[in-house]
Design an enzyme around this catalytic site. Structure first.
Site, PDB file in Angstrom:
ATOM      1  N   PHE A  81       1.552  -3.839   3.867  1.00 41.79           N
ATOM      2  CA  PHE A  81       1.896  -5.170   4.358  1.00 41.79           C
ATOM      3  C   PHE A  81       3.393  -5.414   4.133  1.00 41.79           C
ATOM      4  CE2 PHE A  81      -2.582  -7.152   3.542  1.00 41.79           C
ATOM      5  CZ  PHE A  81      -3.062  -6.472   4.635  1.00 41.79           C
TER       6      PHE A  81
ATOM      7  N   HIS B  83      -3.056   7.264   6.668  1.00 36.13           N
ATOM      8  CA  HIS B  83      -3.281   5.963   6.042  1.00 36.13           C
ATOM      9  C   HIS B  83      -4.697   5.493   6.385  1.00 36.13           C
ATOM     10  CE1 HIS B  83      -2.195   2.362   3.995  1.00 36.13           C
ATOM     11  NE2 HIS B  83      -2.318   1.592   5.066  1.00 36.13           N
TER      12      HIS B  83
ATOM     13  N   CYS C 203       0.810  -1.222   0.000  1.00 35.38           N
ATOM     14  CA  CYS C 203       0.000   0.000   0.000  1.00 35.38           C
ATOM     15  C   CYS C 203       0.843   1.272   0.000  1.00 35.38           C
ATOM     16  CB  CYS C 203      -0.930   0.004   1.209  1.00 35.38           C
ATOM     17  SG  CYS C 203      -1.926  -1.506   1.293  1.00 35.38           S
TER      18      CYS C 203
ATOM     19  N   HIS D  54      -9.864   1.743  -0.152  1.00 34.58           N
ATOM     20  CA  HIS D  54      -8.406   1.596  -0.122  1.00 34.58           C
ATOM     21  C   HIS D  54      -7.929   1.181  -1.515  1.00 34.58           C
ATOM     22  CE1 HIS D  54      -4.418   0.901   1.001  1.00 34.58           C
ATOM     23  NE2 HIS D  54      -4.559   0.098   2.042  1.00 34.58           N
TER      24      HIS D  54
ATOM     25  N   LYS E 120      -9.927   7.537   2.609  1.00 31.61           N
ATOM     26  CA  LYS E 120     -10.337   6.148   2.352  1.00 31.61           C
ATOM     27  C   LYS E 120     -11.770   5.896   2.808  1.00 31.61           C
ATOM     28  CE  LYS E 120      -5.790   3.846   2.545  1.00 31.61           C
ATOM     29  NZ  LYS E 120      -4.910   4.976   2.922  1.00 31.61           N
TER      30      LYS E 120
ATOM     31  N   GLU F 136      -1.377   4.433  14.067  1.00 31.00           N
ATOM     32  CA  GLU F 136      -1.066   5.684  13.378  1.00 31.00           C
ATOM     33  C   GLU F 136      -1.370   6.890  14.261  1.00 31.00           C
ATOM     34  OE1 GLU F 136      -1.597   7.765   8.992  1.00 31.00           O
ATOM     35  OE2 GLU F 136      -2.942   6.134   9.563  1.00 31.00           O
TER      36      GLU F 136
END
Length: 415
Positions: A403, A305, A165, A342, A337, A316
């Protein structure tokens, strides 16, 4: 050596909220959700039956029949977004040195639809490998920048970035750094993704990463909400033109803003989960701000994010409070998002675009779908819940975490 300044001179987009930059931005500011039941395949046996698809997409509106056969949908989105950005920046006008323009493009997965289709066709056969000659060049993650360079004759540095991502933020950061070092005058950069298919949705379902709120898709993406149960998959492509400042000024280019920092770190912690204390996220923001000596107190807006996952949103938030201290309560935070879903490897590109347009319009897009405070998240922070907020935005920061523990941040500043 003296590092060169880098500015943004073009934007292009095809997203779940619109097929242009203008349409996407309008819907972001208005808090429109792009989530709906999946139209592309039969979801009756899937745990998740919705996503943020590009609406009413017909490749024949953009490509002829022969081109469609050669292009995975992720590469189609890349070319559409790049076309818009190149036109916006007038980077194909007379006098552009094509040897000094490069392409760096991010995708987390690449041509997964092509791989799926070929695998299914093979499994249905008698074992004879009757594979398309376009199978490999449609599937590979670096083919999108290749196609863009071939279309425009750009012969500068050309490659793809793959960091889940964080992929398109890494692409933007690499383009920024190469221009600073004098390796090219300009880059077409950004990212695209097209993983809303049986393999993509089924794979993320098996990880329990996706929301399963099938009864109410439009409110399923709930960053920082107590009831969040996973992210909503999105798709599309967004392109930025990054250009050396003096080169842009000399040709009279429109300048949106300046790129003033890029950071990259690793969590070195877990396959899919963030570091619980947000250590990698903290370091990547610090590194991005250090590039040009931006003090944390100068930041007005963070496009986080904020995926709507139970662990990620908490980590975060902790990192932001550590980096910004008391100033964390004075800046705006939002997760777009909540509206776009996403976009995986393209998330950094669309969220960078949101930062750039926030600077140009002095308005922060909202975080929608907030219903109940999470006691594990400091809700004294301004998450820009429900509605866009007007404020002077001089400096904006975009975060993306992938990831594998990949973290990337980029900083934009008004000229």
């Amino acid at each position: 050596m003296e590092l060169k300044r880098v500015v943004v001179t073009g934007l292009g987009a095809i997203t779940p909220l619109g097929k242009t930059v203008e349409e996407t931005w309008t819907n972001l500011v208005n808090g429109v959700s792009g989530s709906a039941p999946i139209a592309r395949f039969d979801t009756s046996k899937f745990k998740t039956k919705f996503a943020c698809e590009v609406k009413d997409y017909d490749p024949k509106e953009y490509f002829d029949r022969k081109e469609v056969r050669k292009l995975d949908i992720y590469a189609q989105f890349a070319l559409i977004a790049a076309d818009q950005a190149v036109a916006d920046a007038e980077l194909d006008s007379e006098g552009i040195d094509q040897n000094e323009v490069g392409v760096i493009w991010g995708t987390g997965i690449g041509g997964i639809k092509t791989f799926l289709d070929e695998a299914v066709d093979y499994a249905k056969g008698d074992g004879t490998p009757r594979l398309s000659p376009f199978f490999i060049p449609k599937m590979i993650a670096d083919i999108a920048p290749g196609h863009i360079s071939m279309k425009y004759g750009y012969r500068g540095p050309n490659f793809g970035t793959v960091s889940a991502c964080a992929s398109s933020t890494n692409a933007i950061g690499e383009a920024y750094n190469l221009i600073r070092l004098g390796k090219a005058n300009a880059f077409v950069t950004g990212g695209s993704e097209a993983a809303i298919n049986e393999a993509g949705v089924g794979g993320f379902n098996s990880m329990q990463a996706l929301s399963t709120r099938n009864d109410d898709p439009q409110t399923a993406s709930r960053p920082f909400d107590k009831g969040r149960d996973g992210f909503v998959m999105g798709e599309g492509g967004v392109s930025l033109i990054l250009e050396e400042y003096e080169h842009a000024v000399a040709r009279g280019a429109k300048i949106y803003c300046e790129v003033v920092g890029a950071g990259m770190t690793a969590d070195a912690h877990h396959l899919t989960a963030p570091h619980p204390e947000g250590l990698g996220a903290k370091r990547v923001m610090v590194n991005a701000l250090k590039d040009n000596g931006i003090d944390p107190s100068e930041v007005d807006y963070i496009n986080v994010h904020g995926t709507s996952t139970p662990l990620g949103d908490i980590a975060e938030t902790k990192a932001i409070k550590e980096v910004f201290g008391d100033h964390a309560y004075k800046l705006n935070i939002s997760s777009t998002k909540s509206m776009t879903g996403h976009l995986l490897g393209a998330a950094g590109a669309i969220e960078s675009m949101a930062c750039i347009l926030a600077i140009n319009n002095d308005i922060v897009p909202p975080t929608i779908n907030h219903f109940e405070d999470d006691p594990d998240i400091d809700n004294k922070l301004n998450f820009t819940f429900h509605k866009a907020q007007e404020r002077k935005v001089k400096v904006a920061l975009s975060n993306t975490f992938g990831f594998g523990g990949h973290n990337a941040s980029v900083v934009f500043k008004a000229l």
